[in-house]
Design a protein around this motif. Structure first.
Motif, PDB file in Angstrom:
ATOM      1  N   THR A   1       0.858  -1.179   0.000  1.00  0.00           N
ATOM      2  CA  THR A   1       0.000   0.000   0.000  1.00  0.00           C
ATOM      3  C   THR A   1       0.896   1.231   0.000  1.00  0.00           C
ATOM      4  OG1 THR A   1      -1.718  -1.165   1.262  1.00  0.00           O
ATOM      5  CG2 THR A   1      -1.825   1.235   1.239  1.00  0.00           C
ATOM      6  N   LEU A   2       0.624   2.148  -0.925  1.00  0.00           N
ATOM      7  CA  LEU A   2       1.342   3.419  -0.977  1.00  0.00           C
ATOM      8  C   LEU A   2       0.356   4.552  -0.744  1.00  0.00           C
ATOM      9  CD1 LEU A   2       3.713   3.051  -4.067  1.00  0.00           C
ATOM     10  CD2 LEU A   2       4.345   3.036  -1.655  1.00  0.00           C
ATOM     11  N   ARG A   3       0.781   5.559  -0.022  1.00  0.00           N
ATOM     12  CA  ARG A   3      -0.029   6.750   0.247  1.00  0.00           C
ATOM     13  C   ARG A   3       0.233   7.811  -0.807  1.00  0.00           C
ATOM     14  NH1 ARG A   3      -3.404   5.295   3.399  1.00  0.00           N
ATOM     15  NH2 ARG A   3      -2.719   4.000   5.083  1.00  0.00           N
ATOM     16  N   LYS A   4      -0.844   8.439  -1.240  1.00  0.00           N
ATOM     17  CA  LYS A   4      -0.723   9.589  -2.135  1.00  0.00           C
ATOM     18  C   LYS A   4      -0.429  10.823  -1.302  1.00  0.00           C
ATOM     19  CE  LYS A   4      -4.090   7.985  -5.541  1.00  0.00           C
ATOM     20  NZ  LYS A   4      -5.388   8.320  -6.139  1.00  0.00           N
ATOM     21  N   PRO A   5       0.335  11.746  -1.787  1.00  0.00           N
ATOM     22  CA  PRO A   5       0.987  11.719  -3.091  1.00  0.00           C
ATOM     23  C   PRO A   5       2.159  10.738  -3.084  1.00  0.00           C
ATOM     24  CG  PRO A   5       1.634  13.698  -1.900  1.00  0.00           C
ATOM     25  CD  PRO A   5       0.600  12.985  -1.059  1.00  0.00           C
ATOM     26  N   VAL A   6       2.302  10.000  -4.170  1.00  0.00           N
ATOM     27  CA  VAL A   6       3.332   8.987  -4.292  1.00  0.00           C
ATOM     28  C   VAL A   6       4.553   9.597  -4.991  1.00  0.00           C
ATOM     29  CG1 VAL A   6       3.935   6.759  -5.310  1.00  0.00           C
ATOM     30  CG2 VAL A   6       1.623   7.133  -4.433  1.00  0.00           C
ATOM     31  N   PRO A   7       5.682   9.677  -4.313  1.00  0.00           N
ATOM     32  CA  PRO A   7       6.891  10.137  -4.994  1.00  0.00           C
ATOM     33  C   PRO A   7       7.259   9.148  -6.109  1.00  0.00           C
ATOM     34  CG  PRO A   7       7.178  10.187  -2.607  1.00  0.00           C
ATOM     35  CD  PRO A   7       5.908   9.434  -2.896  1.00  0.00           C
ATOM     36  N   LEU A   8       7.581   9.661  -7.277  1.00  0.00           N
ATOM     37  CA  LEU A   8       7.887   8.791  -8.410  1.00  0.00           C
ATOM     38  C   LEU A   8       9.061   7.860  -8.121  1.00  0.00           C
ATOM     39  CD1 LEU A   8       7.278  11.154 -11.449  1.00  0.00           C
ATOM     40  CD2 LEU A   8       5.814   9.307 -10.589  1.00  0.00           C
ATOM     41  N   GLU A   9      10.012   8.308  -7.347  1.00  0.00           N
ATOM     42  CA  GLU A   9      11.144   7.433  -7.012  1.00  0.00           C
ATOM     43  C   GLU A   9      10.700   6.258  -6.139  1.00  0.00           C
ATOM     44  OE1 GLU A   9      14.237   7.191  -8.312  1.00  0.00           O
ATOM     45  OE2 GLU A   9      13.323   8.621  -9.695  1.00  0.00           O
ATOM     46  N   ASP A  10       9.729   6.479  -5.267  1.00  0.00           N
ATOM     47  CA  ASP A  10       9.185   5.378  -4.468  1.00  0.00           C
ATOM     48  C   ASP A  10       8.464   4.383  -5.369  1.00  0.00           C
ATOM     49  OD1 ASP A  10      10.193   6.703  -2.287  1.00  0.00           O
ATOM     50  OD2 ASP A  10       8.235   7.161  -1.388  1.00  0.00           O
ATOM     51  N   LEU A  11       7.683   4.914  -6.313  1.00  0.00           N
ATOM     52  CA  LEU A  11       6.983   4.041  -7.248  1.00  0.00           C
ATOM     53  C   LEU A  11       7.988   3.244  -8.071  1.00  0.00           C
ATOM     54  CD1 LEU A  11       4.290   3.109  -8.455  1.00  0.00           C
ATOM     55  CD2 LEU A  11       4.494   4.983 -10.101  1.00  0.00           C
TER      56      LEU A  11
END
Length: 125
Positions: free
Chosen positions: A99-109
């Motif tokens: 599970t990722l929280r928004k806003p999602v940093p592109l580097e995390d994605l």
């Protein structure tokens, strides 16, 4: 890696799609539950990036359907709300991997997508 992004925010979906295509992935998009299920049929996705709230309801049925038609696909659930503060989504839909929280940093994605690519086959849970 073949990725389905299910996100109703068209701008965010485009940002994610462009970012992942530029990284060399094959990306398709869906913007609601019905179109996501249609896209999943017979397409063999490796990864599903799934927004929790969609215009036609919560997306857990998409996660469950993905597990049936793409059993090796990994699932990243995105949410901008306070639900699942400790990753409890996996209790409701065991096939949700992260599970990722928004806003999602592109580097995390990017990091999570790369990790999913390295560990493509679902580990026994």
């Amino acid at each position: 890696m073949k990725i389905l992004i299910v996100e109703d925010d068209l701008v965010l979906c485009d940002v994610f799609s462009t970012f992942l295509r530029d990284a060399g992935h094959d990306v398709l998009e869906a913007h609601d539950i019905n179109s996501a299920i249609d896209r999943l049929r017979g397409r063999g996705f490796d990864l599903v990036i799934l927004d929790y709230y969609l215009p036609d309801g919560v997306s857990l049925p998409v996660a469950e359907y993905s597990c049936v038609v793409c059993p090796d696909a990994r699932i990243i659930l995105l949410t901008g709300s306070g639900v699942f503060p400790n990753g409890e989504a996996a209790i409701l839909a065991p096939c949700i991997d992260w599970t990722l929280r928004k806003p999602v940093p592109l580097e995390d994605l990017r990091a999570l997508v790369e990790y999913a690519a390295l560990n493509q086959h679902r580990a026994a849970k």
